[in-house]
Design a protein around this motif. Structure first.
Motif, PDB file in Angstrom:
ATOM      1  N   ALA A  86       0.838  -1.090   0.173  1.00 49.09           N
ATOM      2  CA  ALA A  86      -0.126   0.031   0.028  1.00 49.09           C
ATOM      3  C   ALA A  86       0.855   1.316  -0.035  1.00 49.09           C
ATOM      4  CB  ALA A  86      -0.767   0.034   1.412  1.00 49.09           C
ATOM      5  N   GLY A  87       0.465   2.195  -0.609  1.00 47.18           N
ATOM      6  CA  GLY A  87       1.375   3.273  -1.005  1.00 47.18           C
ATOM      7  C   GLY A  87       2.142   3.547  -2.099  1.00 47.18           C
ATOM      8  N   GLY A  88       2.014   4.965  -2.707  1.00 46.26           N
ATOM      9  CA  GLY A  88       2.427   5.118  -4.067  1.00 46.26           C
ATOM     10  C   GLY A  88       3.940   4.622  -4.444  1.00 46.26           C
TER      11      GLY A  88
ATOM     12  N   LYS B  17      -4.761   7.971 -11.289  1.00 39.96           N
ATOM     13  CA  LYS B  17      -4.341   7.100 -12.463  1.00 39.96           C
ATOM     14  C   LYS B  17      -5.312   5.772 -12.273  1.00 39.96           C
ATOM     15  CE  LYS B  17      -0.494   9.759 -13.642  1.00 39.96           C
ATOM     16  NZ  LYS B  17       1.115   9.665 -14.183  1.00 39.96           N
ATOM     17  N   GLU B  18      -5.022   5.501 -10.958  1.00 35.32           N
ATOM     18  CA  GLU B  18      -5.665   3.997 -10.638  1.00 35.32           C
ATOM     19  C   GLU B  18      -7.163   3.970 -11.034  1.00 35.32           C
ATOM     20  OE1 GLU B  18      -4.743   3.340  -6.589  1.00 35.32           O
ATOM     21  OE2 GLU B  18      -2.666   2.726  -6.995  1.00 35.32           O
ATOM     22  N   TYR B  19      -7.807   5.273 -10.527  1.00 37.83           N
ATOM     23  CA  TYR B  19      -9.486   5.392 -10.846  1.00 37.83           C
ATOM     24  C   TYR B  19      -9.723   5.250 -12.395  1.00 37.83           C
ATOM     25  CZ  TYR B  19     -14.123   7.432 -11.409  1.00 37.83           C
ATOM     26  OH  TYR B  19     -15.475   7.741 -11.731  1.00 37.83           O
TER      27      TYR B  19
ATOM     28  N   ARG C  44      -1.739  19.724  -2.458  1.00 39.84           N
ATOM     29  CA  ARG C  44      -0.778  19.630  -3.184  1.00 39.84           C
ATOM     30  C   ARG C  44      -0.049  18.129  -3.313  1.00 39.84           C
ATOM     31  NH1 ARG C  44       1.007  23.798  -6.316  1.00 39.84           N
ATOM     32  NH2 ARG C  44      -0.029  25.293  -4.769  1.00 39.84           N
ATOM     33  N   ASP C  45       0.154  17.765  -4.395  1.00 47.56           N
ATOM     34  CA  ASP C  45       0.612  16.499  -4.448  1.00 47.56           C
ATOM     35  C   ASP C  45       1.706  16.182  -5.640  1.00 47.56           C
ATOM     36  OD1 ASP C  45       0.479  13.694  -3.817  1.00 47.56           O
ATOM     37  OD2 ASP C  45      -1.671  13.663  -3.862  1.00 47.56           O
ATOM     38  N   GLY C  46       2.586  15.324  -5.410  1.00 45.23           N
ATOM     39  CA  GLY C  46       3.746  15.279  -6.210  1.00 45.23           C
ATOM     40  C   GLY C  46       3.127  14.646  -7.541  1.00 45.23           C
TER      41      GLY C  46
ATOM     42  N   PHE D 275      12.264  15.242 -10.892  1.00 40.69           N
ATOM     43  CA  PHE D 275      11.026  15.646 -10.189  1.00 40.69           C
ATOM     44  C   PHE D 275       9.738  15.206 -10.938  1.00 40.69           C
ATOM     45  CE2 PHE D 275      14.371  18.722  -9.707  1.00 40.69           C
ATOM     46  CZ  PHE D 275      14.485  18.746  -8.343  1.00 40.69           C
ATOM     47  N   GLN D 276       8.773  15.179 -10.315  1.00 39.10           N
ATOM     48  CA  GLN D 276       7.346  14.692 -10.845  1.00 39.10           C
ATOM     49  C   GLN D 276       6.824  15.526 -11.970  1.00 39.10           C
ATOM     50  OE1 GLN D 276       6.025  11.671  -9.898  1.00 39.10           O
ATOM     51  NE2 GLN D 276       5.979  11.546  -7.698  1.00 39.10           N
ATOM     52  N   SER D 277       6.909  16.913 -11.990  1.00 36.36           N
ATOM     53  CA  SER D 277       6.239  17.633 -12.789  1.00 36.36           C
ATOM     54  C   SER D 277       7.222  18.925 -13.386  1.00 36.36           C
ATOM     55  CB  SER D 277       5.140  18.335 -12.274  1.00 36.36           C
ATOM     56  OG  SER D 277       5.541  19.258 -11.264  1.00 36.36           O
TER      57      SER D 277
HETATM   58  C1  GDG Z   1       3.608   9.686  -2.864  1.00 34.05           C
HETATM   59  C2  GDG Z   1       3.437  11.031  -3.405  1.00 34.05           C
HETATM   60  C3  GDG Z   1       3.239  10.202  -5.519  1.00 34.05           C
HETATM   61  C4  GDG Z   1      -4.508   4.497  -0.615  1.00 34.05           C
HETATM   62  N1  GDG Z   1      -5.257   4.037   0.400  1.00 34.05           N
HETATM   63  C5  GDG Z   1      -5.152   2.629   0.413  1.00 34.05           C
HETATM   64  C6  GDG Z   1      -4.272   2.191  -0.649  1.00 34.05           C
HETATM   65  N2  GDG Z   1      -3.802   3.399  -1.053  1.00 34.05           N
HETATM   66  C7  GDG Z   1      -2.755   3.439  -2.370  1.00 34.05           C
HETATM   67  C8  GDG Z   1      -3.437   3.859  -3.538  1.00 34.05           C
HETATM   68  C9  GDG Z   1      -2.212   4.460  -4.073  1.00 34.05           C
HETATM   69  C10 GDG Z   1      -1.215   4.649  -3.000  1.00 34.05           C
HETATM   70  O1  GDG Z   1      -1.653   4.245  -1.994  1.00 34.05           O
HETATM   71  C11 GDG Z   1      -1.405   6.274  -2.873  1.00 34.05           C
HETATM   72  O2  GDG Z   1      -0.401   6.915  -3.725  1.00 34.05           O
HETATM   73  P1  GDG Z   1      -0.500   8.401  -3.980  1.00 34.05           P
HETATM   74  O3  GDG Z   1       0.326   8.772  -5.192  1.00 34.05           O
HETATM   75  O4  GDG Z   1      -1.939   8.928  -4.190  1.00 34.05           O
HETATM   76  O5  GDG Z   1      -0.018   9.115  -2.730  1.00 34.05           O
HETATM   77  P2  GDG Z   1       1.318   9.054  -1.601  1.00 34.05           P
HETATM   78  O6  GDG Z   1       1.114   7.830  -0.821  1.00 34.05           O
HETATM   79  O7  GDG Z   1       1.246  10.294  -0.930  1.00 34.05           O
HETATM   80  O8  GDG Z   1       2.663   8.944  -2.601  1.00 34.05           O
HETATM   81  C12 GDG Z   1       2.491  11.062  -4.406  1.00 34.05           C
HETATM   82  C13 GDG Z   1       3.717   8.718  -5.130  1.00 34.05           C
HETATM   83  O9  GDG Z   1       4.474   9.053  -3.996  1.00 34.05           O
HETATM   84  C14 GDG Z   1       4.287   8.063  -6.136  1.00 34.05           C
HETATM   85  O10 GDG Z   1       5.523   8.706  -6.511  1.00 34.05           O
HETATM   86  O11 GDG Z   1       2.018   9.918  -6.648  1.00 34.05           O
HETATM   87  O12 GDG Z   1       2.549  12.446  -4.872  1.00 34.05           O
HETATM   88  O13 GDG Z   1       2.898  12.013  -2.301  1.00 34.05           O
HETATM   89  O14 GDG Z   1      -1.469   3.456  -4.891  1.00 34.05           O
HETATM   90  O15 GDG Z   1      -4.056   2.893  -4.153  1.00 34.05           O
HETATM   91  N3  GDG Z   1      -3.842   1.071  -0.864  1.00 34.05           N
HETATM   92  C15 GDG Z   1      -4.651   0.086  -0.350  1.00 34.05           C
HETATM   93  N4  GDG Z   1      -5.595   0.314   0.827  1.00 34.05           N
HETATM   94  C16 GDG Z   1      -5.956   1.625   1.091  1.00 34.05           C
HETATM   95  O16 GDG Z   1      -6.779   1.865   1.783  1.00 34.05           O
HETATM   96  N5  GDG Z   1      -4.294  -1.156  -0.378  1.00 34.05           N
END
Ligand code: GDG
Length: 470
Positions: free
Chosen positions: A20-22, A373-375, A365-367, A188-190
C-alpha cells in the motif's frame, strides 16, 4: 542493461507481495522487472539502541535482494518523525505553518543518512547503478561520495518541490540543495517542480547553466528533469478483472443500486485536501437538491503517520465534518458519507473505483497522485466515471481531460462534481479514451526506463573529484 540496479528508499517492500502506498507500489513494479537490490530501513525501531548504529539484514525475494537496516529510537524520532515528516513533508507541500523547525532533528537526519551510506557502500559492486528515492534521503549521495563512492547515482523526488522562497524558509536549505549536486541526475514529478529547482539553483545557489537542465555549482555538475511517475497499467487492468475486484464491484453496485457513488481513496494526510473535499460535497448537497438522497461519497482514509501531531488534528476535523454532514443531510435510508478510516485490500480497490461515477482526487498539493491514475484504469470504457482532479496534483499536468478544480474553491469544486454527475455518456467516453491514451503512453515502465536512460547518459564526473563533506 548489464549493471545491477540498486534502489534505495526509506521503506522497502517485498515485491512479490502487494504494497500500500504510491512509492512502494511503483518501486516494486520496477524491481520485479529489472531485479537488483532494494535497500532501506527495516521498519524496526530498537528501543535504547545506539544512535547512528543499526543491524543490517539481507534476504532474497525472488529476483530482488532486500537489504534493510534497523534504526534506534533516537534516530527514528529525529530522522523520520522529526526532520522528514515534521519539516520536509510540510514545507515541500507548501505548509510552512505545520513545520516544526526543531534544531535537533537535522543531526538525526544526517546521522541516519551516514549510517545508510556506510551500510550500503559495503554492499555495492563496482558497476552498480544507484537510484535513491525521496525526501528522507536527500543527502545520501553526498555521504556516499564522502566515503569515496564514484558510482552513477540518481535521485527522484516523489513529493513536490516548492518555489525558491518557500524552500528558503528551511534553516539549512542551502545545505539540502547543495547535497543534490552529489547526484548525477535529479528527477522531479512535474515541470512545475523542475522549474522551482531551476529557479532556486540559479537565484540562491548561483549555479551556472551548462546545458539544457544541467548546472554546475559546488565543484560538481548535476543534470535535472521532470519524469512524471506512471502506473503499471497492465497490472492494474488485470487486478480490475480479477475475482476480488469483480466481487467488490458487484457488491457496491447491488448495495447502491439507487445511488450514484463518489469515491475518494487517500492516505489520511493534510496534503490530500480531505476537509475541503467534504465541504465541497456538503456544498453539492446544499446547492443541488437533486443530489440529496442519491449521491453517496465513499471516502477511504487509510491510517498514516499517526505519531505525527498534525495527523491527529486532521483526523478529528474529518470525523466531525462527516458526522455533521450525515446528521444534517442523512435520512433513515441514506447516509451521504461513508467514511472508512482503515486500509482496504489493494485487490478490492479497482472494484470500488469502477462502481463509482465520480473519482474525487482533490489534494491541496501532491507530487503526482497515483489514485487518479488507478481510478481511470479501473473504469469500464463503455460507461466510464469522471475524474475530478485538483490542479495542484502533479497528475494535472498530464491529465488535462479530467475536470480540473481548485480544491480551495469549495463552490467551484461542488459545481465540477455536479458537472461530473450530469455528464452525458458520449463525453465521458471521449474524455476517458484520451486520458487512457496518456496513461498507457506514460506508464511506470516509461518512467523507469526514461529515468535510467537519462542517468546512463549523464557524463561521469572525473574520478577523484574532491567532494567536500557537508
Ligand atoms: C507519494 C506522493 C506520488 C491508498 N489508500 C489505500 C491504498 N492506497 C494506495 C493507493 C495508491 C497509493 O496508496 C497512494 O499513492 P499516491 O500517489 O496517491 O500518494 P502518496 O502515498 O502520498 O505517494 C505522490 C507517489 O508518492 C508516487 O510517486 O504520486 O504524489 O505523495 O496506490 O491505491 N492502498 C490500499 N488500501 C488503502 O486503503 N491497499
Amino acid at each position: 542493461m548489464s549493471s545491477r540496479l540498486v534502489v534505495v528508499s526509506n521503506r522497502v517492500a517485498d515485491p512479490r507481495k502487494t504494497a500500500a502506498g504510491g512509492l512502494a507500489v511503483a518501486l516494486a513494479d520496477v524491481l520485479k522487472n529489472t531485479g537488483g537490490m532494494w535497500f532501506g530501513w527495516s521498519g524496526k525501531i530498537v528501543e535504547g539502541g545506539a544512535p547512528g548504529e543499526g543491524e543490517l539484514r539481507t534476504q532474497q525475494a525472488g529476483p530482488v535482494k532486500l537489504a534493510t537496516v534497523d534504526l534506534s529510537r533516537e534516530d527514528h524520532d529525529a530522522y523520520y518523525l522529526g526532520y522528514s515528516n515534521g519539516v520536509l513533508w510540510p514545507v515541500f507541500h507548501y505548509r510552512l505553518d505545520l513545520a516544526d523547525f526543531d534544531t535537533g532533528y537535522i543531526a538525526g537526519y544526517r546521522r541516519v543518512n551516514q549510517l545508510f551510506a556506510r551500510k550500503l557502500q559495503a554492499l555495492l559492486k563496482p558497476d552498480d547503478i544507484v537510484w535513491v528515492h525521496d525526501y528522507h534521503l536527500i543527502p545520501l549521495a553526498a555521504e556516499l561520495r564522502a566515503l569515496g563512492c564514484n558510482h552513477r547515482i540518481g535521485f527522484f523526488l516523489h513529493i513536490p518541490l516548492p518555489p525558491p522562497l518557500m524552500l528558503a524558509a528551511i534553516p539549512g536549505h542551502d545545505w539540502l540543495i547543495r547535497a543534490l549536486f552529489a547526484y548525477d541526475l535529479v528527477g522531479f514529478q512535474s515541470n512545475a517542480d523542475f522549474g522551482h529547482f531551476a529557479r532556486y539553483v540559479e537565484s540562491e545557489a548561483h549555479a551556472v547553466p551548462v546545458d539544457e537542465g544541467r548546472w554546475r555549482a559546488f565543484g560538481r555538475t548535476v543534470q535535472a528533469g521532470a519524469f512524471p511517475i506512471g502506473l503499471d497499467v497492465e497490472e492494474f487492468t488485470l487486478l480490475t478483472h480479477a475475482p476480488e475486484a469483480r466481487e467488490m464491484h458487484e457488491r457496491m453496485k447491488r448495495e447502491y443500486s439507487r445511488r450514484r457513488l463518489l469515491v475518494g481513496v487517500d492516505r489520511l494526510d493534510y496534503s490530500k485536501g480531505l476537509p475541503q473535499r467534504l465541504r465541497a460535497f456538503r456544498e453539492l448537497l446544499t446547492k443541488f437538491p437533486e443530489s440529496r438522497s442519491t449521491a453517496t461519497l465513499v471516502q477511504i482514509a487509510s491510517p498514516s503517520r499517526e505519531d505525527v501531531d498534525a495527523y491527529t488534528d486532521i483526523l478529528h476535523e474529518l470525523e466531525s465534518l462527516c458526522g455533521s454532514i450525515n446528521g444534517n443531510f442523512g435520512d433513515l435510508d441514506w447516509m451521504p458519507v461513508r467514511y472508512i478510516h482503515r486500509t482496504v485490500a489493494r485487490a478490492r480497490l479497482p472494484g470500488l473505483y469502477r462502481a463509482s461515477r465520480v473519482g474525487l482526487v482533490t489534494p491541496l498539493r501532491d507530487g503526482m497522485n497515483l489514485v487518479a491514475k488507478e481510478y481511470l484504469v479501473a473504469q469500464n470504457p463503455e460507461d466510464p466515471g469522471v475524474l475530478v482532479l485538483s490542479r495542484f496534483a502533479g497528475a494535472a499536468e498530464q491529465l488535462r481531460e479530467a475536470l480540473l478544480v481548485n480544491p480551495y474553491d469549495v463552490e467551484g469544486t461542488a459545481a465540477a462534481i455536479q458537472l461530473a454527475l450530469a455528464m452525458p455518456l458520449e463525453e465521458r467516453r471521449e474524455r476517458h479514451e484520451l486520458l487512457m491514451r496518456a496513461l498507457r503512453q506514460h506508464d511506470v515502465h516509461w518512467w523507469c526506463d526514461g529515468f535510467l536512460a537519462a542517468l546512463g547518459k549523464t557524463m561521469a564526473e572525473e574520478k577523484g573529484t574532491p567532494w567536500l563533506r557537508l
